[in-house]
Design a protein around this motif. Structure first.
Motif, short mmCIF file in Angstrom:
data_model
loop_
_atom_site.label_atom_id
_atom_site.label_comp_id
_atom_site.label_asym_id
_atom_site.label_seq_id
_atom_site.Cartn_x
_atom_site.Cartn_y
_atom_site.Cartn_z
N UNK A 167 -1.48 8.90 1.46
CA UNK A 167 -2.35 9.02 2.63
C UNK A 167 -1.54 8.69 3.87
N UNK A 168 -1.98 9.14 5.03
CA UNK A 168 -1.23 8.81 6.26
C UNK A 168 -1.15 7.30 6.47
N UNK A 169 -0.03 6.85 6.98
CA UNK A 169 0.19 5.41 7.19
C UNK A 169 -0.88 4.79 8.08
N UNK A 170 -1.38 5.53 9.06
CA UNK A 170 -2.37 4.94 9.95
C UNK A 170 -3.68 4.65 9.24
N UNK A 178 -8.39 9.30 12.53
CA UNK A 178 -7.20 9.64 13.31
C UNK A 178 -6.71 8.41 14.08
N UNK A 179 -5.40 8.37 14.35
CA UNK A 179 -4.85 7.19 15.08
C UNK A 179 -5.35 7.11 16.50
N UNK A 219 0.83 -1.20 0.00
CA UNK A 219 0.00 0.00 0.00
C UNK A 219 0.87 1.26 0.00
N UNK A 220 1.97 1.23 0.73
CA UNK A 220 2.89 2.38 0.69
C UNK A 220 3.46 2.56 -0.71
N UNK A 221 3.82 1.45 -1.37
CA UNK A 221 4.30 1.54 -2.75
C UNK A 221 3.23 2.17 -3.64
N UNK A 222 2.00 1.70 -3.50
CA UNK A 222 0.89 2.21 -4.31
C UNK A 222 0.70 3.70 -4.10
N UNK A 236 -7.37 0.29 7.69
CA UNK A 236 -8.00 -0.56 6.67
C UNK A 236 -7.69 -2.02 6.93
N UNK A 237 -6.42 -2.32 7.17
CA UNK A 237 -6.08 -3.73 7.38
C UNK A 237 -6.75 -4.27 8.65
#
Length: 152
Positions: free
Chosen positions: A30-33, A151-152, A17-20, A38-39
């Motif tokens: 988008x923010x990593x959180x 938000x996280x 997802x980070x690659x995408x 989602x996962x």
């Protein structure tokens, strides 16, 4: 091969997802959180979001797909939003995208009235695939308003 995500896919999904979200296929990251949220929903068995891992013929992780499900008055029933389809560059052009769509439609098509997806204006490769698979352009311009729930 296309298979449903399982809890053990967490780190691989986050990497993909980070690659995408840092690829030309999207307008902005988008923010990593968000990815973690989602996962967590997928792993918890949410009826609103499902995820799949795409594997090459050699068994290598080649990409992933995400879909969200909702009711649509406009289409008269349940619809699926194919939220994301990411195939790593070295695995593109091998039929994995088309296989993902076939698999998804076989599994969910009988229960849906429509499948929707978004495409970035400059993503010509994805547009060619989607058009070849029978998807048509909608004349909608989308708008959004964000809230703090993510938000996280």
């Amino acid at each position: 091969m296309i298979r449903a995500m399982v809890p053990q896919d967490r780190e691989q999904f986050l990497e993909l997802a980070e690659e995408f979200y840092h690829s030309p296929g999207v307008l902005h990251p988008v923010p990593h959180h968000y990815l973690e949220n989602t996962f967590a929903q997928i792993a918890a068995g949410s009826p609103f979001v499902k995820g799949w891992m795409l594997l090459s013929e050699e068994g290598q992780t080649a990409g992933y797909g995400l879909a969200s499900f909702t009711w649509s008055n406009e289409s008269g029933g349940m619809i699926a939003w194919l939220e994301e389809l990411y195939i790593r560059p070295q695995f593109q052009g091998r039929g994995l995208g088309a296989a993902y769509f076939r698999s998804f439609e076989e599994q969910y098509g009988k229960d849906l009235t429509r499948i929707r997806l978004e495409i970035e204006p400059n993503n010509d490769g994805a547009r060619r695939l989607y058009t070849r698979l029978g998807y048509q352009r909608l004349g909608y311009e989308q708008m959004y308003k964000e809230f703090g729930a993510a938000q996280p």
